[in-house]
Design a protein around this motif. Structure first.
Motif, PDB file in Angstrom:
ATOM      1  N   SER A  17     101.747  96.246  47.331  1.00  0.00           N
ATOM      2  CA  SER A  17     101.509  97.685  47.407  1.00  0.00           C
ATOM      3  C   SER A  17     102.566  98.438  46.623  1.00  0.00           C
ATOM      4  O   SER A  17     103.690  97.941  46.431  1.00  0.00           O
ATOM      5  CB  SER A  17     101.536  98.153  48.871  1.00  0.00           C
ATOM      6  N   ARG A  19     103.611 102.852  45.727  1.00  0.00           N
ATOM      7  CA  ARG A  19     103.283 104.257  45.903  1.00  0.00           C
ATOM      8  C   ARG A  19     103.838 105.046  44.727  1.00  0.00           C
ATOM      9  O   ARG A  19     105.048 105.032  44.480  1.00  0.00           O
ATOM     10  CB  ARG A  19     103.872 104.780  47.205  1.00  0.00           C
ATOM     11  N   SER A  21     104.420 108.788  42.927  1.00  0.00           N
ATOM     12  CA  SER A  21     104.576 110.200  43.245  1.00  0.00           C
ATOM     13  C   SER A  21     104.589 110.999  41.949  1.00  0.00           C
ATOM     14  O   SER A  21     104.996 110.492  40.896  1.00  0.00           O
ATOM     15  CB  SER A  21     105.888 110.447  43.992  1.00  0.00           C
ATOM     16  N   TYR A  79     100.445 112.101  45.482  1.00  0.00           N
ATOM     17  CA  TYR A  79     100.828 110.704  45.699  1.00  0.00           C
ATOM     18  C   TYR A  79      99.624 109.794  45.455  1.00  0.00           C
ATOM     19  O   TYR A  79      98.467 110.199  45.634  1.00  0.00           O
ATOM     20  CB  TYR A  79     101.324 110.491  47.133  1.00  0.00           C
ATOM     21  N   GLN A  81      98.829 106.007  46.832  1.00  0.00           N
ATOM     22  CA  GLN A  81      99.177 104.785  47.554  1.00  0.00           C
ATOM     23  C   GLN A  81      98.237 103.685  47.080  1.00  0.00           C
ATOM     24  O   GLN A  81      97.013 103.816  47.210  1.00  0.00           O
ATOM     25  CB  GLN A  81      99.036 104.985  49.064  1.00  0.00           C
TER      26      GLN A  81
END
Length: 120
Positions: A17, A19, A21, A79, A81
């Protein structure tokens, strides 16, 4: 002038994973939609996900169920994810926004991109 600055990219293993921004700054009156596009080597840039100021989101079929877009309107930040990453997700990810400036000009703004390599 309005700028978008992405952060959070980097090498990740398949199944992992990450993330991303993206923060908008500058002479901003309002932001309509914010979104993410990506461009893999030798391929055209493609839409990944977009979200309106009201929170309505749309996704490319290839990322549905794995990626989630969200935004913080107070921070002018969006964002992305990304879960269950696959090698085919490898690309440079670009943030974009439709901005109305304080001078009431409407403009589409792009970030410089954040590289996300996914290793198999």
């Amino acid at each position: 002038q309005v700028q978008l600055v992405e952060s959070g990219g980097g090498l990740v293993q398949a199944g992992g994973s990450l993330r991303l921004s993206c923060a908008a700054s500058g002479s901003i009156f309002s932001i309509n939609f914010m979104g993410w596009y990506r461009q893999a080597p030798e391929k055209q840039r493609e839409l990944v996900a977009v979200i309106t100021s009201g929170g309505n989101a749309n996704y490319a079929d290839s990322v549905k169920g794995r990626f989630t877009i969200s935004r913080d309107n107070a921070k002018n930040t969006v964002y992305l994810q990304m879960n269950s990453l696959k090698p085919e997700d490898t690309a440079k990810y670009y943030c974009t926004a439709e901005v109305t400036t304080k001078q009431h000009y409407a403009m589409n703004v792009w970030g410089k991109g954040s590289l996300v390599p996914v290793s198999s």
